[in-house]
Design a protein around this motif. Structure first.
Motif, PDB file in Angstrom:
ATOM      1  N   SER A  52       3.214 -12.111   8.370  1.00 19.52           N
ATOM      2  CA  SER A  52       2.213 -12.060   7.300  1.00 19.52           C
ATOM      3  C   SER A  52       0.771 -11.987   7.775  1.00 19.52           C
ATOM      4  O   SER A  52      -0.126 -11.756   6.963  1.00 19.52           O
ATOM      5  N   ALA A  53       0.512 -12.160   9.040  1.00 18.18           N
ATOM      6  CA  ALA A  53      -0.877 -12.167   9.519  1.00 18.18           C
ATOM      7  C   ALA A  53      -1.588 -10.856   9.187  1.00 18.18           C
ATOM      8  O   ALA A  53      -2.758 -10.859   8.791  1.00 18.18           O
ATOM      9  N   ALA A  54      -0.894  -9.733   9.328  1.00 18.31           N
ATOM     10  CA  ALA A  54      -1.519  -8.433   9.071  1.00 18.31           C
ATOM     11  C   ALA A  54      -1.954  -8.295   7.623  1.00 18.31           C
ATOM     12  O   ALA A  54      -3.070  -7.851   7.335  1.00 18.31           O
ATOM     13  N   THR A  55      -1.095  -8.679   6.684  1.00 22.51           N
ATOM     14  CA  THR A  55      -1.441  -8.517   5.274  1.00 22.51           C
ATOM     15  C   THR A  55      -2.487  -9.524   4.825  1.00 22.51           C
ATOM     16  O   THR A  55      -3.360  -9.204   4.020  1.00 22.51           O
ATOM     17  N   VAL A  56      -2.436 -10.735   5.355  1.00 22.11           N
ATOM     18  CA  VAL A  56      -3.475 -11.711   5.036  1.00 22.11           C
ATOM     19  C   VAL A  56      -4.816 -11.220   5.582  1.00 22.11           C
ATOM     20  O   VAL A  56      -5.840 -11.276   4.893  1.00 22.11           O
ATOM     21  N   GLY A  57      -4.810 -10.698   6.797  1.00 19.60           N
ATOM     22  CA  GLY A  57      -6.044 -10.147   7.381  1.00 19.60           C
ATOM     23  C   GLY A  57      -6.594  -8.992   6.574  1.00 19.60           C
ATOM     24  O   GLY A  57      -7.805  -8.883   6.367  1.00 19.60           O
ATOM     25  N   GLY A  59      -6.181  -8.393   3.301  1.00 18.82           N
ATOM     26  CA  GLY A  59      -6.764  -8.908   2.066  1.00 18.82           C
ATOM     27  C   GLY A  59      -8.104  -9.568   2.301  1.00 18.82           C
ATOM     28  O   GLY A  59      -9.061  -9.376   1.533  1.00 18.82           O
ATOM     29  N   LEU A  60      -8.201 -10.321   3.369  1.00 14.67           N
ATOM     30  CA  LEU A  60      -9.452 -10.996   3.696  1.00 14.67           C
ATOM     31  C   LEU A  60     -10.546  -9.984   4.038  1.00 14.67           C
ATOM     32  O   LEU A  60     -11.685 -10.095   3.561  1.00 14.67           O
ATOM     33  N   ALA A  61     -10.208  -8.977   4.837  1.00 10.91           N
ATOM     34  CA  ALA A  61     -11.199  -7.957   5.207  1.00 10.91           C
ATOM     35  C   ALA A  61     -11.691  -7.196   3.987  1.00 10.91           C
ATOM     36  O   ALA A  61     -12.882  -6.853   3.892  1.00 10.91           O
ATOM     37  N   MET A  62     -10.811  -6.948   3.033  1.00 13.86           N
ATOM     38  CA  MET A  62     -11.208  -6.214   1.839  1.00 13.86           C
ATOM     39  C   MET A  62     -12.064  -7.060   0.894  1.00 13.86           C
ATOM     40  O   MET A  62     -12.916  -6.536   0.184  1.00 13.86           O
ATOM     41  N   SER A  63     -11.854  -8.367   0.902  1.00 19.66           N
ATOM     42  CA  SER A  63     -12.617  -9.233   0.001  1.00 19.66           C
ATOM     43  C   SER A  63     -13.901  -9.773   0.642  1.00 19.66           C
ATOM     44  O   SER A  63     -14.790 -10.232  -0.070  1.00 19.66           O
ATOM     45  N   ARG A  67     -18.279  -9.428   6.571  1.00 27.01           N
ATOM     46  CA  ARG A  67     -17.964 -10.297   7.701  1.00 27.01           C
ATOM     47  C   ARG A  67     -16.880  -9.674   8.562  1.00 27.01           C
ATOM     48  O   ARG A  67     -15.963  -9.052   8.048  1.00 27.01           O
ATOM     49  N   PRO A  68     -16.963  -9.889   9.877  1.00 27.94           N
ATOM     50  CA  PRO A  68     -15.880  -9.426  10.737  1.00 27.94           C
ATOM     51  C   PRO A  68     -14.644 -10.298  10.555  1.00 27.94           C
ATOM     52  O   PRO A  68     -14.747 -11.519  10.386  1.00 27.94           O
ATOM     53  N   VAL A  69     -13.473  -9.662  10.565  1.00 29.44           N
ATOM     54  CA  VAL A  69     -12.197 -10.362  10.418  1.00 29.44           C
ATOM     55  C   VAL A  69     -11.332 -10.020  11.613  1.00 29.44           C
ATOM     56  O   VAL A  69     -11.128  -8.847  11.936  1.00 29.44           O
ATOM     57  N   LEU A  70     -10.823 -11.050  12.266  1.00 22.47           N
ATOM     58  CA  LEU A  70      -9.928 -10.891  13.409  1.00 22.47           C
ATOM     59  C   LEU A  70      -8.552 -11.425  13.045  1.00 22.47           C
ATOM     60  O   LEU A  70      -8.429 -12.568  12.608  1.00 22.47           O
ATOM     61  N   GLN A  90      -4.120   3.395   5.749  1.00 28.02           N
ATOM     62  CA  GLN A  90      -4.589   4.168   4.603  1.00 28.02           C
ATOM     63  C   GLN A  90      -5.907   3.624   4.049  1.00 28.02           C
ATOM     64  O   GLN A  90      -6.703   4.366   3.504  1.00 28.02           O
ATOM     65  N   VAL A  91      -6.127   2.321   4.213  1.00 27.46           N
ATOM     66  CA  VAL A  91      -7.313   1.676   3.650  1.00 27.46           C
ATOM     67  C   VAL A  91      -8.466   1.632   4.663  1.00 27.46           C
ATOM     68  O   VAL A  91      -9.617   1.844   4.314  1.00 27.46           O
ATOM     69  N   LEU A  92      -8.154   1.321   5.915  1.00 19.65           N
ATOM     70  CA  LEU A  92      -9.097   1.291   7.040  1.00 19.65           C
ATOM     71  C   LEU A  92     -10.372   0.482   6.792  1.00 19.65           C
ATOM     72  O   LEU A  92     -11.483   1.003   6.888  1.00 19.65           O
ATOM     73  N   PRO A  93     -10.247  -0.812   6.513  1.00 17.85           N
ATOM     74  CA  PRO A  93     -11.464  -1.615   6.373  1.00 17.85           C
ATOM     75  C   PRO A  93     -12.206  -1.669   7.710  1.00 17.85           C
ATOM     76  O   PRO A  93     -11.603  -1.995   8.744  1.00 17.85           O
ATOM     77  N   PRO A  94     -13.492  -1.355   7.725  1.00 20.34           N
ATOM     78  CA  PRO A  94     -14.227  -1.262   8.995  1.00 20.34           C
ATOM     79  C   PRO A  94     -14.456  -2.589   9.695  1.00 20.34           C
ATOM     80  O   PRO A  94     -14.829  -2.618  10.870  1.00 20.34           O
ATOM     81  N   ASN A  95     -14.200  -3.692   8.991  1.00 24.44           N
ATOM     82  CA  ASN A  95     -14.447  -5.023   9.545  1.00 24.44           C
ATOM     83  C   ASN A  95     -13.175  -5.717  10.026  1.00 24.44           C
ATOM     84  O   ASN A  95     -13.195  -6.899  10.328  1.00 24.44           O
ATOM     85  N   LEU A  96     -12.067  -4.984  10.136  1.00 29.14           N
ATOM     86  CA  LEU A  96     -10.776  -5.590  10.496  1.00 29.14           C
ATOM     87  C   LEU A  96     -10.361  -5.194  11.908  1.00 29.14           C
ATOM     88  O   LEU A  96     -10.284  -4.006  12.227  1.00 29.14           O
ATOM     89  N   THR A  97     -10.086  -6.203  12.727  1.00 31.37           N
ATOM     90  CA  THR A  97      -9.642  -5.987  14.103  1.00 31.37           C
ATOM     91  C   THR A  97      -8.407  -6.829  14.375  1.00 31.37           C
ATOM     92  O   THR A  97      -8.337  -7.985  13.973  1.00 31.37           O
TER      93      THR A  97
END
Length: 193
Positions: A52-57, A59-63, A67-70, A90-97
């Protein structure tokens, strides 16, 4: 193939001078490593949520787009969440690593060899899912480069960090999921629910 990087040194470098960085940890060792680097209200430790880490990350990056999200997770946990890579691509949030600590083993279930330990390269799977930047990191210079990308919010990024298979002492973060959730929400300025 397992590298020689020390997981705790990698995590400490990634979380150094973290500023407003939000961190989602996969279950087990990545949570212990983040805790060993210093507990923080902006650490969201996942317990019993393998995959679940990927999907939680996401959602957090999109909201929290400013802020940077790791997502700090292991190869075994990431293998359980591979389907999320297609959606993220498909979504590619720029703040997600993503920093996937890859020792080629399922550390939480007895150190069985994982698919990554048998040659599956997770960064290539992320590239196939449309991630614009992927890399295999096998030295501390690469870790420092990854840290810079995180803070620059330089686009959706995925790094497979090759770490040593050695065991380290567990430094357990809070295990109360409601407490972790409420602490994290409060740190973001949201009321406790």
């Amino acid at each position: 193939m397992t590298g020689l990087l020390d997981r705790r040194a990698v995590t400490a470098e990634l979380l150094k001078d973290r500023g407003d960085l939000l961190v989602v940890t996969g279950l087990g060792s990545p949570s212990y490593d983040a805790m060993a680097a210093g507990d923080h209200d902006h650490n969201y430790y996942l317990w019993a949520a393998m995959g679940s880490a990927a999907t939680v990350g996401l959602g957090l990056a999109m909201s929290q787009r400013s802020r940077p999200v790791l997502v700090l997770t292991g190869d075994g946990e990431m293998l359980m969440g591979l389907g999320a890579l297609a959606t993220i691509g498909q979504v590619l949030p720029p703040n997600l690593t993503f920093a996937v600590l890859d020792n080629g083993h399922y550390g939480e279930t007895g150190m069985q060899q994982s698919h990554a330990g048998r040659g599956l390269e997770l960064s290539r799977m992320a590239a196939a899912a449309n991630f614009p930047w992927t890399k295999v990191v096998d030295d501390m210079d690469g870790v420092a480069e990854l840290r810079d990308r995180i803070h620059a919010r330089a686009g959706t990024s995925f790094a497979t960090v090759k770490i040593d298979v050695g065991e380290v002492d567990r430094v357990l973060p809070p295990r109360d999921g409601v407490y972790v959730k409420n602490r994290f929400r409060n740190a973001l300025g949201h009321p406790t629910i």
